[in-house]
Design a protein around this motif. Structure first.
Motif, mmCIF file in Angstrom:
data_model
loop_
_atom_site.group_PDB
_atom_site.id
_atom_site.type_symbol
_atom_site.label_atom_id
_atom_site.label_comp_id
_atom_site.label_asym_id
_atom_site.label_seq_id
_atom_site.Cartn_x
_atom_site.Cartn_y
_atom_site.Cartn_z
ATOM 1 N N VAL A 8 0.799 -1.141 -0.078
ATOM 2 C CA VAL A 8 -0.014 0.109 0.007
ATOM 3 C C VAL A 8 0.905 1.160 -0.058
ATOM 4 O O VAL A 8 0.725 2.136 -0.785
ATOM 5 C CB VAL A 8 -0.970 -0.031 1.351
ATOM 6 C CG1 VAL A 8 -1.523 1.275 1.453
ATOM 7 C CG2 VAL A 8 -2.161 -1.158 1.075
ATOM 8 N N MET A 42 -5.713 0.635 2.657
ATOM 9 C CA MET A 42 -5.705 0.521 1.098
ATOM 10 C C MET A 42 -5.616 1.772 0.732
ATOM 11 O O MET A 42 -5.782 2.936 1.353
ATOM 12 C CB MET A 42 -6.832 -0.263 0.810
ATOM 13 C CG MET A 42 -8.174 0.774 0.839
ATOM 14 S SD MET A 42 -9.617 0.088 -0.203
ATOM 15 C CE MET A 42 -10.318 1.618 -0.892
ATOM 16 N N GLY A 52 -4.496 -2.866 -1.665
ATOM 17 C CA GLY A 52 -5.084 -3.143 -0.269
ATOM 18 C C GLY A 52 -6.441 -3.422 -0.136
ATOM 19 O O GLY A 52 -7.198 -3.428 -1.075
ATOM 20 N N SER A 53 -7.012 -3.620 1.250
ATOM 21 C CA SER A 53 -8.289 -4.126 1.389
ATOM 22 C C SER A 53 -8.876 -3.527 2.821
ATOM 23 O O SER A 53 -7.848 -3.699 3.652
ATOM 24 C CB SER A 53 -8.449 -5.370 1.247
ATOM 25 O OG SER A 53 -9.891 -6.056 1.583
ATOM 26 N N GLU A 60 -15.045 -1.315 -0.629
ATOM 27 C CA GLU A 60 -14.174 -0.751 -1.653
ATOM 28 C C GLU A 60 -14.852 -0.365 -2.902
ATOM 29 O O GLU A 60 -14.612 0.335 -3.657
ATOM 30 C CB GLU A 60 -13.230 -2.050 -1.998
ATOM 31 C CG GLU A 60 -11.988 -2.029 -0.858
ATOM 32 C CD GLU A 60 -12.291 -3.336 0.243
ATOM 33 O OE1 GLU A 60 -11.500 -3.792 0.728
ATOM 34 O OE2 GLU A 60 -13.643 -3.389 0.245
#
Length: 346
Positions: A8, A42, A52-53, A60
């Motif tokens: 990230v 993220m 990222g998450s 998202e």
């Protein structure tokens, strides 16, 4: 293999250098079940690209849609909550009752992403303090065990390797273990006094130290966020290091080898005046029984056990290599007796 946090930060730094507008999104609080833990990050670019998450997908998607639709153009950090109502929880794919609070920060030079990335790349543990009103950022060294904090309009996040892993031995299995462990946020240190193994090392950004393992264990001052794994099969290298590690606060101490060799190792360690309680901390044969045979599979088996222990997950005895093989009555002397070294005959 980089950790997710490092990926990230690298993406954010590159996108800023390229002139893209982007935002850093951090999970700062959760209630009930949530797909991603506090601290998950993220970065989202102006065109909707993400690295990222923070939720596993649905949140998202909403953030991307808002960015692409230009619904939100932030000039200062903002706290956003998803999933308060049952309807929202269903819409955003959160588990029943799940709620997640995010800090969304528009990035700029004052965000100090490049400086933060430089610290993390050097395997330093760093505290980043974000003023949610002004967007100003302060960086400082972090202490082991520090965690995310949101107090009085300041978000404090911790970056860098939060765990340490000492691998004794620089063989092929160690290389797979080091690669995967790096992705799991470990600062990996490999120790091997044997020149032929050090010269064959091929994992970038993971240094192999020329030292006696027991000396390095003492030098590293093992704490409760450190694991030690002995993989040489050589008692002259493994035993003294294991002795010192078992006396330390290391959360995990394990050694490769068969059930027979593990029993012999425990007998040898008794001669070093270790207590029964200390000996009980030794994991061996190391890892979980998943039928692993190749070095990559064995590395997964070892790290699965480490992950469970560092997450305080109680594992059934039958998941250990020794108990599983006793249950299915694999003879001690067969070639396949030890899943972690199929070519070894005991």
């Amino acid at each position: 293999m980089d950790s997710i946090d490092l990926e990230v930060l690298k993406a954010a730094d590159a996108w800023l250098d390229e002139g893209h507008a982007c935002e850093l999104v951090t999970v700062v609080q959760t209630w009930g079940s949530s797909p991603r833990p506090v601290g998950a990050m993220m970065v989202i670019r102006q065109d909707g690209r993400i690295i990222g998450s923070v939720s596993g997908g649905c949140i998202e998607d909403d953030l991307i849609a808002r960015v692409r639709g230009a619904e939100v153009k932030r000039s200062a950090p903002e706290l956003v909550t998803y999933g308060i109502s049952a309807e929202e929880a269903y819409r955003f794919g959160l588990p029943c009752g799940g709620t997640i609070k995010l800090a969304i920060e528009p990035l700029a030079e004052k965000s100090k992403i490049k400086q933060l990335l430089a610290h993390v790349t050097r395997h330093e543990l760093v505290m980043r303090q974000l003023d949610l009103h002004s967007g100003a950022v302060r960086l400082a060294p972090a202490t082991t065990g520090a965690t995310l904090d949101l107090t009085l309009g300041v978000l404090t996040t911790i970056h860098g390797p939060r765990w340490r892993l000492l691998i004794i031995g620089a063989g092929q299995l160690s290389q797979f273990l080091a690669q995967i462990a790096t992705g799991l946020d470990y600062q990996v240190v490999v120790c091997d006094p044997r020149e032929e193994y050090r010269l064959a090392w091929q994992v970038p950004d993971v240094e192999v130290i020329h030292a006696m393992p027991d000396d390095l264990v003492l030098e590293m001052k093992m704490d409760s966020r450190t694991a030690v794994v002995a993989l040489t099969h050589d008692p002259k290298l493994d035993d003294l290091a294991l002795m010192e590690a078992l006396k330390s606060e290391a959360f995990y101490v394990g050694a490769i080898g068969s059930r027979i060799n593990n029993a012999r190792r425990r007998e040898r360690l008794k001669e070093f005046d270790l207590s029964d309680t200390q000996l009980q901390r030794l994991h061996g044969p190391i890892g979980l029984y998943i039928g692993s045979k190749t070095p990559a599979e064995i590395a997964i088996s070892i790290l699965a056990e480490l992950t469970a222990i560092r997450n305080d997950v109680a594992l059934p005895d039958k998941m250990s290599v020794a108990a599983a093989k006793d249950e299915i009555e694999i003879p001690l002397w067969t070639v396949t007796e030890q899943e972690h070294l199929p070519q070894q005959v005991n």
